[in-house]
Design an enzyme around this catalytic site. Sequence first.
Site, PDB file in Angstrom:
ATOM      1  N   LYS A   1      22.553 -75.764 -30.401  1.00  0.00           N
ATOM      2  CA  LYS A   1      22.208 -74.380 -30.074  1.00  0.00           C
ATOM      3  C   LYS A   1      23.078 -73.832 -28.941  1.00  0.00           C
ATOM      4  O   LYS A   1      22.595 -73.546 -27.852  1.00  0.00           O
ATOM      5  CB  LYS A   1      20.729 -74.314 -29.677  1.00  0.00           C
TER       6      LYS A   1
ATOM      7  N   HIS B   1      20.509 -74.889 -17.571  1.00  0.00           N
ATOM      8  CA  HIS B   1      20.454 -73.474 -17.227  1.00  0.00           C
ATOM      9  C   HIS B   1      19.013 -72.986 -17.205  1.00  0.00           C
ATOM     10  O   HIS B   1      18.128 -73.632 -17.782  1.00  0.00           O
ATOM     11  CB  HIS B   1      21.269 -72.635 -18.220  1.00  0.00           C
TER      12      HIS B   1
ATOM     13  N   LYS C   1       5.160 -76.002 -20.074  1.00  0.00           N
ATOM     14  CA  LYS C   1       5.319 -76.667 -21.371  1.00  0.00           C
ATOM     15  C   LYS C   1       5.743 -78.127 -21.198  1.00  0.00           C
ATOM     16  O   LYS C   1       6.045 -78.575 -20.097  1.00  0.00           O
ATOM     17  CB  LYS C   1       6.388 -75.932 -22.190  1.00  0.00           C
TER      18      LYS C   1
ATOM     19  N   SER D   1      12.177 -71.772 -18.300  1.00  0.00           N
ATOM     20  CA  SER D   1      12.280 -73.164 -17.892  1.00  0.00           C
ATOM     21  C   SER D   1      13.733 -73.591 -17.677  1.00  0.00           C
ATOM     22  O   SER D   1      14.645 -73.049 -18.275  1.00  0.00           O
ATOM     23  CB  SER D   1      11.636 -74.056 -18.949  1.00  0.00           C
TER      24      SER D   1
ATOM     25  N   GLU E   1      24.727 -70.941 -26.938  1.00  0.00           N
ATOM     26  CA  GLU E   1      24.208 -69.586 -26.816  1.00  0.00           C
ATOM     27  C   GLU E   1      25.054 -68.748 -25.874  1.00  0.00           C
ATOM     28  O   GLU E   1      25.827 -69.273 -25.078  1.00  0.00           O
ATOM     29  CB  GLU E   1      22.738 -69.599 -26.365  1.00  0.00           C
TER      30      GLU E   1
ATOM     31  N   HIS F   1      20.423 -77.548 -24.158  1.00  0.00           N
ATOM     32  CA  HIS F   1      20.337 -77.661 -25.610  1.00  0.00           C
ATOM     33  C   HIS F   1      21.244 -78.794 -26.068  1.00  0.00           C
ATOM     34  O   HIS F   1      22.403 -78.861 -25.660  1.00  0.00           O
ATOM     35  CB  HIS F   1      20.737 -76.340 -26.261  1.00  0.00           C
TER      36      HIS F   1
ATOM     37  N   GLN G   1      16.476 -75.823 -18.617  1.00  0.00           N
ATOM     38  CA  GLN G   1      16.616 -76.420 -19.941  1.00  0.00           C
ATOM     39  C   GLN G   1      18.058 -76.740 -20.260  1.00  0.00           C
ATOM     40  O   GLN G   1      18.983 -76.319 -19.567  1.00  0.00           O
ATOM     41  CB  GLN G   1      16.083 -75.444 -20.988  1.00  0.00           C
TER      42      GLN G   1
HETATM   43 ZN    ZN Z   1      18.913 -71.776 -23.369  1.00  0.00          ZN
END
Ligand code: ZN
Length: 423
Positions: free
Chosen positions: A137, A277, A302, A110, A139, A114, A112
């Site tokens: 989060k 991203h 979702k 997806s 990453e 964070h 998304q």
């Molecule tokens: Zn991510």
Amino acid sequence: MEAIRKPQRLRCSVQNYDWGRAGEESTVALLFSRNNPIDPARPYAEFWIGTHPSGPSSLLSLGSSDSQPTLLKSWILENPSVLLGDKVFDKWGGDLPFLFKVLSVSKALSIQAHPDKKLAKKLHEMHPNVYKDSNHKPEMAIALTEFKALCGFISIEELKDVLTGVPEITEMIGDEDVHRYMKFKETDPYDKTKVVLLSIFTKLMSTCKEAVSESVSKLKYRLNIENKVRTLTEKEQLALQLEKQYPNDIGVISSFFFNYVKLVPGEALYIGANEPHAYISGECIECMATSDNVVRAGLTPKYKDVQTLCSMLTYKQGYPEVLREAPLNTNISRYTPPFDEFEVDHISLSPRESVSCPPVLGPSIFLVVAGEGSIQMCPGTDEDSIIVGDAYFVPAKTEIRLITGAAGELQVYRAGVNSRFFN
Ligand SMILES: [Zn+2]
């Protein structure tokens, strides 16, 4: 004390999300098969090594098969300041601050972002069932194969080309914003361009389902006709590919707003808070702060939280930084993202080599992704043989040695707390 500091071999968890690669095609399945049976028909999307409750690791060496396995998290909690190191314990409490993963992506994830720490806390308080973590989060993804992703907004000039070249988008957002945006130059200040991009992107993402379906159909029809007289751009080809995976999804259209990043093996991408991203395909090592907070807005069946996503993004524009490993010695090189929670080392051994991984002030996780050899827990002790899929928790201030035989080679990744945190 010495017994406590002994590294522990781990049994890890997987996630069978439907975007994962199936059975034998999947590195995640290969790693998981070390200690578990595999169902070749199922997708194996993510291999998790860490303490997150949605996919916790447990100790393989403690607890027999008929008793409850000891969770890594509970084991750490028995001696947190020794196992994590004082400084890590003081900052993050009795838990591993990072989560280490391998991803095998067959179909796009997806779109998304964070949340930062402040927003993560607020979202968790307001909707604890959707946003289960109160942590941020950040990453980082390190490509194991060619790895494709959408990441961050394209530059001002590139976006102007999209607004003139993709009529379906202009129809959705209206002339007024388009005219405002077309006047911008690359040198215009960020706070000026941000307002208009926020308005454009929010309008696009908030378009009703029926209008999105219609626009996606128009786009697909037009591109298929134009494909007969010219070569489609990479982004146009990607939009058609995404349409096959997620028909009628706004992500097909909004993909034009993002940088299309193609990493070759060894290159890495890090993603800070509030940056949009979507991973598209390939396999990667991933490390992040221990959290599972995702705000989604497209390319997914979702729950989508368009309003939160559109209001949280930074709207910074331009191509993201691609990270490369920096050699520490002949066998070890390091990826250093700008986050305190983690760094990742790549350890590579040819036949008949050995390397010492010196003690560090925080905890480490080691994962064997290719080859075979052995691990020596501390100098002078016995060696344990290791192969693909073996993962170890190594406590703070503990040295290990990796060794290969005449025929062996080893590719190992180590995740640890970012060295800059200790300086
Ligand atoms: Zn991510």
